[in-house]
Structure formats: structure tokens, C-alpha cells
Design an enzyme around this catalytic site. Sequence first.
Site, PDB file in Angstrom:
ATOM      1  N   SER A 263     135.710  25.069 171.296  1.00  0.00           N
ATOM      2  CA  SER A 263     135.686  26.690 169.689  1.00  0.00           C
ATOM      3  C   SER A 263     134.822  26.811 169.701  1.00  0.00           C
ATOM      4  CB  SER A 263     135.067  25.231 168.332  1.00  0.00           C
ATOM      5  OG  SER A 263     134.112  24.315 169.568  1.00  0.00           O
ATOM      6  N   LYS A 264     134.708  28.574 168.710  1.00  0.00           N
ATOM      7  CA  LYS A 264     133.141  29.531 168.789  1.00  0.00           C
ATOM      8  C   LYS A 264     131.625  28.993 168.262  1.00  0.00           C
ATOM      9  CE  LYS A 264     135.011  31.212 164.652  1.00  0.00           C
ATOM     10  NZ  LYS A 264     135.969  32.095 164.758  1.00  0.00           N
ATOM     11  N   ARG A 265     131.860  27.574 168.246  1.00  0.00           N
ATOM     12  CA  ARG A 265     130.920  27.045 167.833  1.00  0.00           C
ATOM     13  C   ARG A 265     130.010  26.133 168.897  1.00  0.00           C
ATOM     14  NH1 ARG A 265     128.994  23.662 162.792  1.00  0.00           N
ATOM     15  NH2 ARG A 265     129.149  25.877 161.458  1.00  0.00           N
ATOM     16  N   LYS A 266     130.433  26.385 170.308  1.00  0.00           N
ATOM     17  CA  LYS A 266     130.227  25.717 171.666  1.00  0.00           C
ATOM     18  C   LYS A 266     130.324  26.795 172.435  1.00  0.00           C
ATOM     19  CE  LYS A 266     130.768  21.274 170.257  1.00  0.00           C
ATOM     20  NZ  LYS A 266     131.184  19.497 169.484  1.00  0.00           N
ATOM     21  N   ASN A 267     131.489  27.725 171.942  1.00  0.00           N
ATOM     22  CA  ASN A 267     131.569  27.916 173.808  1.00  0.00           C
ATOM     23  C   ASN A 267     132.243  30.008 172.661  1.00  0.00           C
ATOM     24  OD1 ASN A 267     131.898  27.924 176.513  1.00  0.00           O
ATOM     25  ND2 ASN A 267     132.475  25.564 175.696  1.00  0.00           N
TER      26      ASN A 267
END
Length: 498
Positions: A263-267
Site C-alpha cells: 500500500s502507498k501508505r507504507k511503500n
Amino acid sequence: MAVSPTSDAGRPPPRVRVAPSPTGDPHVGTAYIALFNYAFARRHGGSFVLRIEDTDRERSTQSSERAIFEALRWTGLTWDEGPDVGGDYGPYRQSERAPLYREHAQTLIDSGHAYRCFCTRERLAQLREQQKAEKKNLGYDRHCRALTPAEAQTRAEAGETHVVRLAVPLPGETTFLDQLRGEITFSHEQVDDQVLLKSDGNATYHLANVVDDHLMRITHVIRGEDWLPSTPKHVLLYAAFGWEQPDWYHVGLLRNADKSKLSKRKNPVSINHYRALGYLPSTFLNFLGTLGYSMPEDQERFSLAQFVESFDAKRMSTGGPVFDAAKLTAFNGDDIRAMTAEQLRDAIAKRVLSDERIGALLTLSRERIETLDAFIPYVSFFFGGTVDYSGVAKKLRIKRRTPVESAKILATWSDAIEKDAEARTFTAEGLEAFSRRFCEEHEWKAKELFTLLRIGSTGRVASPPLFDTLAALGKDRVRLRLRDVGQFLKQLPALDPA
Ligand code: GLU
């Protein structure tokens, strides 16, 4: 590419596809799935199709579609048919195929495999609430299946709003063979009477996907495991039409380090992020190949040609590999070291110091430099990934806000960008208008948020005009840094004097 094709005796050459939805930035998962499909097609002398699945008219955009083409092209993958290159089975954009889906939905109604449903939004919402309260499985209660076809026809002809749903045979179960996972069975109790045609007469993903895979003669569907729960619906559709199913392969989804779905929250998940930071496209593909596939003898470094040469679909992984960006970076470093000085100079001139990029940075820096040589240190924060916040910790403190609140507002801003048509395109004007509205909605002063955005995205207290700076940094770099400064803020003690 010079690869000797192998093909199963007697079977026509395979046709495979990647079918991205143009609803955001080009996702690394699209390149990952495209790589397998590409390798499969090239290995077996088949065709690789790119189809644009834009059935979600509200979220699909032309700019996202263009970005997908560009990003995939950057990786070095090529497709034989697609909206941009044409082919014998077009159009390859679902929004141009609407009449086909309507015809096929009618065929299913006529044969009793689908039915019209007149349930109102209110009724469906109420049903959902009730199911939640009773802790039942959520899904349509098949209410309108009780209508006779004649009754339904009359109501439809009178202009009553309705959708068309798949009549999942009851009782029953569907079993299909996943080539990587073996036989999988779903009881029909668990399969929803899926909407096939929406009330505006347009198809949903499920109907469009199956009709297109059939009409485009797709022989092997290689896609992410998130589509596994949809497959029984697709298998039922093939059966209802009397069509032969493709072979199914559901590969493991890319994951964050904590094993949650990437997910873009983490990567950073946009291909453009890796492109902008100067990863080499061949390294990027090699890295993706190591994630979802085990090469013979666990070989980790390989070219696309080597990957294709040894490709065996059965070696694709079901395990949900972790997208380990540190490994990609290490690969990239090795590949940079392996370049000749000339190759490296060319690559830097083309990708890092292109005329276009320097031009944009000149506009932002010329008022603020006094010697020519000052240009490089002044614009240095426009390059590279994360920046250091240790020298600006104090300045990141906003009066009467805790660092955790500041971290949260930045995360909310980052998430909200995607949902806002003006902000999504990441132009200076769009970002400013959006950010001012955002401040009002969240009751933050513009000055407070803008300070966090400025320091978070540049690591500096002063920068060229904020929104021009953000636009020049690019969405992915900004997102990466804001995530990083969020982590930094969360570690700051809350009670230090501001
Ligand atoms: N449009 C779907 C996606 O965005 C395609 C799924 C499939 O390959 O069937 O992933």
C-alpha cells in the site's frame, strides 16, 4: 527478442493479457503482473494484450491511462495489441465496448442466467444494516429473483430503474482448477448475485472482463490472487454463455514488510516513483521477477531475455512476496557499478539532468542564487528520496498541536490528494486550491499546514513557492517524504516547548 518459442502440441499459440484500470498512478503491481504475462506470451510464441478496464467511469481518467502506457513502456515490456497499438480484437478500451456488454447481458436474461433487479438503494442499504446487525454475511438477498421474467420485462419497459444480476444457481457449488493452487471450490451460498449491468446500462468489471477475455480469445488468465473470490462468478459466466474457460493462474500479491497488501501508505507503489528516482528499468523488472518467481538455482540477477528463456508458469509464486525496496536499491547499485563511465554519464544526462528538468528547476531557483555554482546545492533537495529532519525538528513543531496530530494531518492530506480531481494531477494551482479547502475542512490554519508540507517535503525551512516546489518534486517523492516526516514526528516527545 530472440527466444525460441515452445508451444503445447496441438494448442493454438496462447493469448494473455494485462488489464489495468486507469484509476490512479501506474502501480508496481501492474508491471509485476504484466511481466509474467509478457514472459508467458514470449516463451510460447503467443500474444500479449493490453486492455484498459475503465468500467468505473467516475474514477477512470485519460491521464491515468496515458501514464500506464508510459510507465509500462519505460519498463521495457512491449505488448502486441492494445488501445495504442491496435490489433484484430479491438477496441481494447472497455468504455468503447458498451453495446457488446449490453447484448451479452440480454443473452443471459433470455437464457435465465441473469435477472433484472429493481431494488432501490434504500432497500439495499437497509438490508446491509440488517445483515450487519445480525452478523450475517453481507450480500444481496436475491429478492428480485422471485419476479417472473414477464413481470420484470414489463417494469423495465415502463422505464423503472434496475440493474441486471447474475442468477447464481442454487443450491450448488463451483469448482475450478487454479494452475498454481489446485482445485478450488466455492459454495454458491457464498457467491453473490453479482451486478453485471449497472442501472445506467454500463457493465461492471465482471461482465466486461469475461466477455472481453472470451472475445479477445484469451487462453490463460494470469492475475493477482485478489481476483480469486471473483473467479467463481467468472466461471459461472463462462458456463452460462457456453464458452470454454481460460486456464487460471492467481499469483501471490505484493506485500509490505508486515505482510499486509502493498500500500502507498507504507511503500511507494507508483512505477513513476522508481523511474523518477533513477532506478534502471531493466533492474526494476529483474527485481519484480525475483519477487513472484523462482528462477532455477535461485538465480537472482537476470535479464528480461533470460527470464523469458527459462519461464515456466508453474514457478510463479503464490506466497505473497514482500516488496523489499532495499533489495531493489542494492540491485540498482550493482547495475550502476557495472556500467561504463560513458553509459553512466549518458544515463544521468538523460534521466537526472535532462534539459526539461533543469529548465523547471532554473525557474524555481534563479531568484535565489547569486553564483552559478550555487545552483546545485540550492536545488539538491529536488533530487533523491528521503531527506534528513534532525536539523529542523524544532521548526516542525506547530503551536498547540502535538507532533502526532501533525503527523496525522500530513497522512490525511496525502490520502486525500488521490480522491481530489484537482489535486491528483499535482499541478501547483490544483494543489494550492485543494490545500486551502483542506485546511478549512480540517480546521487547520493554512500557515500551519503549509509549514509542515514545506519542511516535510524538502527538509528545509525555506524553499521556492511551496506549491511550485511540490509540483516539481513530484507526487511520489512528496508522498514518500511526508510518510517519512510522519514517522519522525511521531518520535518527537509531545511536551517539549514548541
Ligand atoms: N481490471 C482488473 C485490475 O485492475 C483486472 C483484473 C483481471 O486481470 O481480471 O486488476
